[in-house]
Write a protein that holds these residues in place. Structure first.
Motif, mmCIF file in Angstrom:
data_model
loop_
_atom_site.group_PDB
_atom_site.id
_atom_site.type_symbol
_atom_site.label_atom_id
_atom_site.label_comp_id
_atom_site.label_asym_id
_atom_site.label_seq_id
_atom_site.Cartn_x
_atom_site.Cartn_y
_atom_site.Cartn_z
ATOM 1 N N ILE A 30 0.841 -1.201 0.000
ATOM 2 C CA ILE A 30 0.000 0.000 0.000
ATOM 3 C C ILE A 30 0.877 1.253 0.000
ATOM 4 C CG2 ILE A 30 -1.654 1.353 1.365
ATOM 5 C CD1 ILE A 30 -2.951 -1.043 0.000
ATOM 6 N N ARG A 31 0.573 2.183 -0.910
ATOM 7 C CA ARG A 31 1.301 3.455 -0.971
ATOM 8 C C ARG A 31 0.353 4.653 -1.033
ATOM 9 N NH1 ARG A 31 5.269 4.032 -5.257
ATOM 10 N NH2 ARG A 31 6.295 5.381 -3.768
ATOM 11 N N LEU A 32 -0.924 4.387 -1.271
ATOM 12 C CA LEU A 32 -1.902 5.467 -1.397
ATOM 13 C C LEU A 32 -3.046 5.274 -0.404
ATOM 14 C CD1 LEU A 32 -2.221 5.560 -5.298
ATOM 15 C CD2 LEU A 32 -0.869 7.106 -3.853
ATOM 16 N N ARG A 33 -3.501 6.375 0.167
ATOM 17 C CA ARG A 33 -4.627 6.352 1.112
ATOM 18 C C ARG A 33 -5.856 5.707 0.468
ATOM 19 N NH1 ARG A 33 -8.961 9.784 2.519
ATOM 20 N NH2 ARG A 33 -9.339 9.866 4.769
ATOM 21 N N PHE A 82 2.518 -2.257 4.613
ATOM 22 C CA PHE A 82 3.378 -1.172 4.162
ATOM 23 C C PHE A 82 4.801 -1.711 4.079
ATOM 24 C CE2 PHE A 82 -0.028 0.873 6.668
ATOM 25 C CZ PHE A 82 -0.571 1.695 5.688
ATOM 26 N N VAL A 83 5.445 -1.539 2.944
ATOM 27 C CA VAL A 83 6.793 -2.053 2.744
ATOM 28 C C VAL A 83 7.802 -0.975 3.126
ATOM 29 C CG1 VAL A 83 8.427 -3.031 1.086
ATOM 30 C CG2 VAL A 83 5.979 -3.584 0.912
ATOM 31 N N PHE A 84 8.586 -1.255 4.166
ATOM 32 C CA PHE A 84 9.579 -0.296 4.658
ATOM 33 C C PHE A 84 11.006 -0.685 4.277
ATOM 34 C CE2 PHE A 84 5.972 0.164 7.645
ATOM 35 C CZ PHE A 84 5.648 1.464 7.328
ATOM 36 N N GLY A 108 14.742 -1.297 -0.762
ATOM 37 C CA GLY A 108 15.036 -1.993 -2.005
ATOM 38 C C GLY A 108 13.809 -2.375 -2.812
ATOM 39 N N SER A 109 12.636 -2.112 -2.284
ATOM 40 C CA SER A 109 11.394 -2.483 -2.968
ATOM 41 C C SER A 109 10.824 -1.306 -3.747
ATOM 42 C CB SER A 109 10.350 -2.936 -1.944
ATOM 43 O OG SER A 109 9.092 -3.102 -2.578
ATOM 44 N N PRO A 110 10.265 -1.573 -4.934
ATOM 45 C CA PRO A 110 9.576 -0.495 -5.653
ATOM 46 C C PRO A 110 8.300 -0.055 -4.934
ATOM 47 C CG PRO A 110 9.327 -2.587 -6.818
ATOM 48 C CD PRO A 110 10.293 -2.826 -5.676
ATOM 49 N N ARG A 111 7.861 -0.829 -3.949
ATOM 50 C CA ARG A 111 6.660 -0.474 -3.168
ATOM 51 C C ARG A 111 7.014 0.176 -1.833
ATOM 52 N NH1 ARG A 111 4.186 -6.262 -3.453
ATOM 53 N NH2 ARG A 111 6.360 -6.559 -3.020
ATOM 54 N N PHE A 112 8.281 0.561 -1.669
ATOM 55 C CA PHE A 112 8.717 1.224 -0.437
ATOM 56 C C PHE A 112 7.846 2.457 -0.180
ATOM 57 C CE2 PHE A 112 11.072 4.747 1.459
ATOM 58 C CZ PHE A 112 11.424 4.189 2.679
ATOM 59 N N ILE A 113 7.539 2.673 1.092
ATOM 60 C CA ILE A 113 6.792 3.861 1.499
ATOM 61 C C ILE A 113 7.516 4.502 2.678
ATOM 62 C CG2 ILE A 113 5.246 2.531 3.015
ATOM 63 C CD1 ILE A 113 3.031 4.593 2.245
ATOM 64 N N ASP A 114 7.560 5.813 2.662
ATOM 65 C CA ASP A 114 8.140 6.562 3.775
ATOM 66 C C ASP A 114 7.289 6.318 5.024
ATOM 67 O OD1 ASP A 114 9.884 8.995 4.727
ATOM 68 O OD2 ASP A 114 7.809 9.417 5.329
ATOM 69 N N PRO A 115 7.914 6.063 6.167
ATOM 70 C CA PRO A 115 7.142 5.788 7.388
ATOM 71 C C PRO A 115 6.167 6.903 7.769
ATOM 72 C CG PRO A 115 9.405 5.113 7.700
ATOM 73 C CD PRO A 115 9.347 5.832 6.374
ATOM 74 N N TYR A 116 6.513 8.151 7.531
ATOM 75 C CA TYR A 116 5.594 9.245 7.881
ATOM 76 C C TYR A 116 4.358 9.248 6.987
ATOM 77 C CZ TYR A 116 9.158 10.877 11.036
ATOM 78 O OH TYR A 116 10.063 10.950 12.061
ATOM 79 N N ARG A 117 4.544 8.912 5.731
ATOM 80 C CA ARG A 117 3.390 8.799 4.836
ATOM 81 C C ARG A 117 2.530 7.608 5.250
ATOM 82 N NH1 ARG A 117 3.481 9.018 -1.729
ATOM 83 N NH2 ARG A 117 1.288 8.570 -1.992
ATOM 84 N N PHE A 128 9.531 -5.706 6.577
ATOM 85 C CA PHE A 128 10.943 -5.355 6.749
ATOM 86 C C PHE A 128 11.812 -6.503 6.246
ATOM 87 C CE2 PHE A 128 8.403 -3.314 9.986
ATOM 88 C CZ PHE A 128 8.858 -2.002 9.982
ATOM 89 N N VAL A 129 13.018 -6.154 5.771
ATOM 90 C CA VAL A 129 13.956 -7.167 5.277
ATOM 91 C C VAL A 129 15.329 -6.900 5.882
ATOM 92 C CG1 VAL A 129 15.023 -8.236 3.258
ATOM 93 C CG2 VAL A 129 12.683 -7.346 3.101
#
Length: 117
Positions: A9-12, A28-30, A33-42, A60-61
């Motif tokens: 998930i990257r969008l509300r 949420f991918v933190f 290295g993932s194209p689905r990474f999301i900033d923790p604040y977002r 997490f990886v």
């Protein structure tokens, strides 16, 4: 009972749609290295908009314990999902519920699961 987690998930809007369609959790991918990474604040903003019955989970990886714990607290995760080679000791140190990914392939030995707390 089948439970569904929608991950990456990257969008509300996507998180709310997953909830509306009956998802038990959103991931949420933190891992950077993932194209689905999301900033923790977002992710925190998106997680705060979820209905209370939808569990936010962080993926997490092989990331440091303090990073995992910091993000889990910031986003208010219901669980952390570990996809690396985290040790049993590292898993035990986390105070969040843990979902541990275990790779299964031709050389898989089920006895390795005994090492996962």
């Amino acid at each position: 009972m089948t439970r569904v987690k929608v991950c990456g998930i990257r969008l509300r809007e996507d998180a709310l749609l997953a909830a509306e369609l009956g998802a038990w959790a959103v991931g949420f991918v933190f891992w950077p290295g993932s194209p689905r990474f999301i900033d923790p604040y977002r992710a925190r903003t998106i997680a705060a908009a979820l209905p209370p019955w939808v569990v936010p989970i962080g993926v997490f990886v092989d990331q440091p314990d303090d990073y995992v714990a910091g993000v889990a607290g910031l986003v208010r995760l219901g669980a952390v999902q570990l996809h690396g080679s985290e040790s049993a000791a590292a898993i035990a140190r986390l105070r969040w519920r843990v979902i541990k990914s275990v790779p299964v392939g031709a050389d898989f030995d089920i006895r390795r699961l005994d090492a996962v707390p």
